[in-house]
Design a protein around this motif. Structure first.
Motif, PDB file in Angstrom:
ATOM      1  N   VAL A  94       0.856  -1.188   0.000  1.00  0.00           N
ATOM      2  CA  VAL A  94       0.000   0.000   0.000  1.00  0.00           C
ATOM      3  C   VAL A  94       0.893   1.238   0.000  1.00  0.00           C
ATOM      4  N   GLY A  95       0.349   2.363  -0.449  1.00  0.00           N
ATOM      5  CA  GLY A  95       1.137   3.596  -0.454  1.00  0.00           C
ATOM      6  C   GLY A  95       0.293   4.775  -0.903  1.00  0.00           C
ATOM      7  N   PHE A  96       0.935   5.987  -0.862  1.00  0.00           N
ATOM      8  CA  PHE A  96       0.208   7.173  -1.297  1.00  0.00           C
ATOM      9  C   PHE A  96       1.205   8.220  -1.774  1.00  0.00           C
ATOM     10  N   GLN A  97       0.693   9.223  -2.471  1.00  0.00           N
ATOM     11  CA  GLN A  97       1.446  10.388  -2.939  1.00  0.00           C
ATOM     12  C   GLN A  97       0.621  11.651  -2.686  1.00  0.00           C
ATOM     13  N   TYR A  98       1.356  12.782  -2.420  1.00  0.00           N
ATOM     14  CA  TYR A  98       0.691  14.091  -2.352  1.00  0.00           C
ATOM     15  C   TYR A  98       1.415  15.020  -3.296  1.00  0.00           C
ATOM     16  N   TRP A  99       0.701  15.516  -4.291  1.00  0.00           N
ATOM     17  CA  TRP A  99       1.252  16.442  -5.278  1.00  0.00           C
ATOM     18  C   TRP A  99       0.641  17.819  -5.020  1.00  0.00           C
ATOM     19  N   LYS A 100       1.529  18.807  -4.786  1.00  0.00           N
ATOM     20  CA  LYS A 100       1.037  20.186  -4.649  1.00  0.00           C
ATOM     21  C   LYS A 100       0.511  20.682  -5.990  1.00  0.00           C
ATOM     22  N   ASN A 101       1.200  20.282  -7.036  1.00  0.00           N
ATOM     23  CA  ASN A 101       0.761  20.517  -8.413  1.00  0.00           C
ATOM     24  C   ASN A 101       1.385  19.420  -9.267  1.00  0.00           C
ATOM     25  N   PRO A 102       1.036  19.294 -10.528  1.00  0.00           N
ATOM     26  CA  PRO A 102       1.540  18.190 -11.339  1.00  0.00           C
ATOM     27  C   PRO A 102       3.051  18.073 -11.410  1.00  0.00           C
ATOM     28  N   SER A 103       3.773  19.099 -11.036  1.00  0.00           N
ATOM     29  CA  SER A 103       5.236  19.014 -11.104  1.00  0.00           C
ATOM     30  C   SER A 103       5.893  19.052  -9.738  1.00  0.00           C
ATOM     31  N   ASP A 104       5.094  19.075  -8.671  1.00  0.00           N
ATOM     32  CA  ASP A 104       5.669  19.232  -7.324  1.00  0.00           C
ATOM     33  C   ASP A 104       5.125  18.127  -6.418  1.00  0.00           C
ATOM     34  N   LEU A 105       5.913  17.041  -6.265  1.00  0.00           N
ATOM     35  CA  LEU A 105       5.589  15.945  -5.362  1.00  0.00           C
ATOM     36  C   LEU A 105       6.166  16.269  -3.998  1.00  0.00           C
ATOM     37  N   GLN A 106       5.293  16.364  -2.966  1.00  0.00           N
ATOM     38  CA  GLN A 106       5.767  16.798  -1.655  1.00  0.00           C
ATOM     39  C   GLN A 106       5.755  15.683  -0.606  1.00  0.00           C
ATOM     40  N   LEU A 107       4.880  14.678  -0.778  1.00  0.00           N
ATOM     41  CA  LEU A 107       4.804  13.611   0.220  1.00  0.00           C
ATOM     42  C   LEU A 107       4.549  12.293  -0.517  1.00  0.00           C
ATOM     43  N   VAL A 108       5.351  11.238  -0.170  1.00  0.00           N
ATOM     44  CA  VAL A 108       5.248   9.976  -0.890  1.00  0.00           C
ATOM     45  C   VAL A 108       5.749   8.834  -0.010  1.00  0.00           C
ATOM     46  N   THR A 109       5.144   7.676  -0.178  1.00  0.00           N
ATOM     47  CA  THR A 109       5.679   6.480   0.485  1.00  0.00           C
ATOM     48  C   THR A 109       6.788   5.906  -0.374  1.00  0.00           C
ATOM     49  N   GLN A 110       7.624   5.136   0.297  1.00  0.00           N
ATOM     50  CA  GLN A 110       8.830   4.664  -0.372  1.00  0.00           C
ATOM     51  C   GLN A 110       8.519   3.801  -1.599  1.00  0.00           C
ATOM     52  N   ASP A 111       7.462   2.996  -1.543  1.00  0.00           N
ATOM     53  CA  ASP A 111       7.194   2.086  -2.642  1.00  0.00           C
ATOM     54  C   ASP A 111       6.593   2.764  -3.863  1.00  0.00           C
ATOM     55  N   LEU A 112       6.116   4.031  -3.716  1.00  0.00           N
ATOM     56  CA  LEU A 112       5.557   4.761  -4.857  1.00  0.00           C
ATOM     57  C   LEU A 112       6.442   5.921  -5.282  1.00  0.00           C
ATOM     58  N   ARG A 113       7.723   5.945  -4.832  1.00  0.00           N
ATOM     59  CA  ARG A 113       8.642   7.061  -5.120  1.00  0.00           C
ATOM     60  C   ARG A 113       8.815   7.268  -6.613  1.00  0.00           C
ATOM     61  N   SER A 114       8.839   6.210  -7.385  1.00  0.00           N
ATOM     62  CA  SER A 114       9.119   6.337  -8.825  1.00  0.00           C
ATOM     63  C   SER A 114       7.860   6.425  -9.675  1.00  0.00           C
ATOM     64  N   LEU A 115       6.688   6.523  -9.051  1.00  0.00           N
ATOM     65  CA  LEU A 115       5.448   6.577  -9.817  1.00  0.00           C
ATOM     66  C   LEU A 115       5.202   8.001 -10.301  1.00  0.00           C
ATOM     67  N   ALA A 116       5.155   8.180 -11.617  1.00  0.00           N
ATOM     68  CA  ALA A 116       4.986   9.514 -12.201  1.00  0.00           C
ATOM     69  C   ALA A 116       3.576  10.033 -11.982  1.00  0.00           C
ATOM     70  N   PHE A 117       3.412  11.368 -12.089  1.00  0.00           N
ATOM     71  CA  PHE A 117       2.108  11.990 -11.867  1.00  0.00           C
ATOM     72  C   PHE A 117       1.079  11.493 -12.892  1.00  0.00           C
ATOM     73  N   ASP A 118       1.529  11.356 -14.129  1.00  0.00           N
ATOM     74  CA  ASP A 118       0.589  10.982 -15.188  1.00  0.00           C
ATOM     75  C   ASP A 118       0.419   9.465 -15.317  1.00  0.00           C
ATOM     76  N   ALA A 119       0.823   8.700 -14.304  1.00  0.00           N
ATOM     77  CA  ALA A 119       0.675   7.237 -14.366  1.00  0.00           C
ATOM     78  C   ALA A 119      -0.777   6.819 -14.298  1.00  0.00           C
ATOM     79  N   ALA A 120      -1.635   7.685 -13.740  1.00  0.00           N
ATOM     80  CA  ALA A 120      -3.056   7.344 -13.625  1.00  0.00           C
ATOM     81  C   ALA A 120      -3.872   8.615 -13.671  1.00  0.00           C
ATOM     82  N   PRO A 121      -5.034   8.589 -14.293  1.00  0.00           N
ATOM     83  CA  PRO A 121      -5.906   9.775 -14.351  1.00  0.00           C
ATOM     84  C   PRO A 121      -6.645   9.940 -13.033  1.00  0.00           C
TER      85      PRO A 121
END
Length: 470
Positions: A94-121
């Motif tokens: 399990v994991g999560f990401q917090y994007w302030k905007n599409p180019s600014d990732l501010q909070l992420v779990t270790q297992d989703l570190r490499s998941l790009a913003f546009d990986a899912a709509p």
């Protein structure tokens, strides 16, 4: 092929149970997966909203933050999947990401570190990451940010499998017991058949009476009925054979004894005339015995039903002419007039020619043998209601009406018979006629004393089977 009825019933019963249980398992597993997916999707959405609230009230909006805060996924060393006070090994699923905007990732779990913003709509979606299938929920926040919560499908499917196993374990563990109980029930249900088999095995070899259907299951009553029918036919055949043997022994004893007496007289005779008369009598006795034996062999051949042969069209008129040519000398010796009346449209019948020739030979031989000298034999072939009627009338002593039905049985002779017969000729005729589906009637001639034999054949086109000639 399973030859054991017990095994077949057991296998079929268990197969029927499996046909019900297996689809039930598949449907249950499908419903479990559906419910787990819905519950997990709801949890993802709830987690995303929780992270949104926490992120907005935390200091993540600091412009000096150059790299996202990364939350480490705890995992136990080794292969153990047990939870502890430090966490649970499933955290890597399990994991999560917090994007302030599409180019600014501010909070992420270790297992989703490499998941790009546009990986899912935005919304729910399925993605693949590092060879694994993930379910993700992307939420747009009120401050134009994005929160993404994700969960691997592995954990969902493991929950579904565990739930299915827990629900089906009692049934799976009970299957061996069910198989034992089914086997016992089948054996118990087939016990009446075993009892009947033991009852049949205990019967004496000469016991051909009907098998009792007492306590017999309804399902095998038709089988017992067919078996009893076979035993009845076998009893009738054996009775006929016993009667035939006894009568044959009686019929052969007289001419054989007479021939021996005449041979002894010939040996003891003093003059040639006495010797010639004795030998002539012995010859006539042996000829009578030969006639009886030939008729017995004919009757035995027609009683045998081992093989069958198809019928075909037979020219009855031609058979009459050829049999008359063979027996004509005997008629000439007695100065018997033979009158033929053959309808050309009715002379073809459906039958087997050797059998029909035997029938004609016996009828003509009887007519000549028992007919008076200087008498007449009328032979007719005519049509009657689409069927062929064969009639042979003689000028002999005839048979009284009360004896005619018995004359169609074996070894029966009329009391008015002038010659010496075996009593088999008419029984052979009746047997052959029966095999051809024809009826035999013994009547009085219209214009004189004697006997008229009528044989009414079925309509052309009827197919029957007769024994092969041996």
């Amino acid at each position: 092929m399973m030859r054991s009825l017990r095994t077949r019933l057991s296998v079929l019963t268990l197969a029927c149970i499996a046909l019900v249980v297996l689809p039930f398992f598949a449907l249950t597993y499908s419903k479990i997966i559906e419910e787990v997916d819905e519950l997990s999707d709801a949890r993802l959405a709830q987690n995303a909203r929780t992270i949104e609230v926490l992120a907005e009230h935390a200091s993540l909006a600091d412009p000096a933050l150059e790299a996202p805060l990364e939350i480490e996924n705890w995992h136990r060393s080794g292969s153990s999947k047990e939870r502890s006070e430090r966490g649970h090994p499933y955290e890597t699923e399990v994991g999560f990401q917090y994007w302030k905007n599409p180019s600014d990732l501010q909070l992420v779990t270790q297992d989703l570190r490499s998941l790009a913003f546009d990986a899912a709509p935005p919304g729910f979606a399925d993605i693949r990451k590092d060879g694994k299938r993930w379910r993700v929920f992307t939420l747009a926040t009120r401050n134009n940010g994005f929160v993404r919560a994700a969960e691997r499908y592995d954990s969902r499917r493991e929950i579904a499998r565990d739930l299915l196993l827990q629900n089906s374990a009692p049934l799976l563990l009970g299957l061996p017991l069910l198989a034992v109980l089914v086997g016992w029930a089948v054996r118990r249900g087939l016990k009446p058949i075993v009892t009947i088999a033991q009852r049949l095995e205990a019967r004496a070899p000469d016991a051909i009476g009907p098998v009792s259907t007492r306590d017999a299951p309804k399902e095998i009553e038709p089988l017992l009925g067919a078996l009893n029918g076979l035993l009845r036919r076998l009893r009738a055949v054996l009775e006929n054979e016993r009667q035939f043997t006894a009568n044959a022994a009686h019929e052969l004893r007289t001419p054989l004894a007479g021939a021996l007496v005449h041979i002894e007289n010939a040996q003891a005779a003093v003059g040639p005339d006495d010797r010639a008369n004795a030998l002539g009598e012995a010859r006539r006795g042996l000829e009578r015995m030969t006639h009886i034996v030939n008729q017995m062999l004919d009757l035995a051949r027609w009683d045998a039903a081992a093989a069958a042969r198809d019928f075909g069209p037979v020219d009855l008129g031609r058979c009459v002419d050829e049999e008359l040519a063979a027996l004509g000398l005997a008629a000439v010796d007695k100065d018997i007039e033979i009158v033929r009346a053959i309808d050309e449209s009715a002379r073809i019948v459906n039958g087997w020619e050797p059998g029909l020739r035997t029938l004609l030979r016996n009828l003509l031989d009887n007519a000549i043998r028992y007919g008076f000298a200087h008498g007449r034999i009328d032979i007719g072939i005519a049509s009657r209601a689409g069927r062929t009627l064969l009639t042979i009338s003689d000028s002999g002593p005839g048979i009284v009406a009360s004896r005619r039905a018995a004359m169609l049985e074996r070894f029966q002779r009329g009391s008015e018979a002038a010659g010496e017969g075996s009593g088999l000729g008419l029984s052979i005729v009746a047997r052959i006629a029966d095999l051809h589906g024809a009826s035999v009637s013994l009547l009085d001639p219209d214009d004189r004393q004697g006997l008229r034999v009528e044989v009414l054949f079925p309509a052309a086109g009827t197919r029957r089977h007769v024994p092969t000639e041996s």
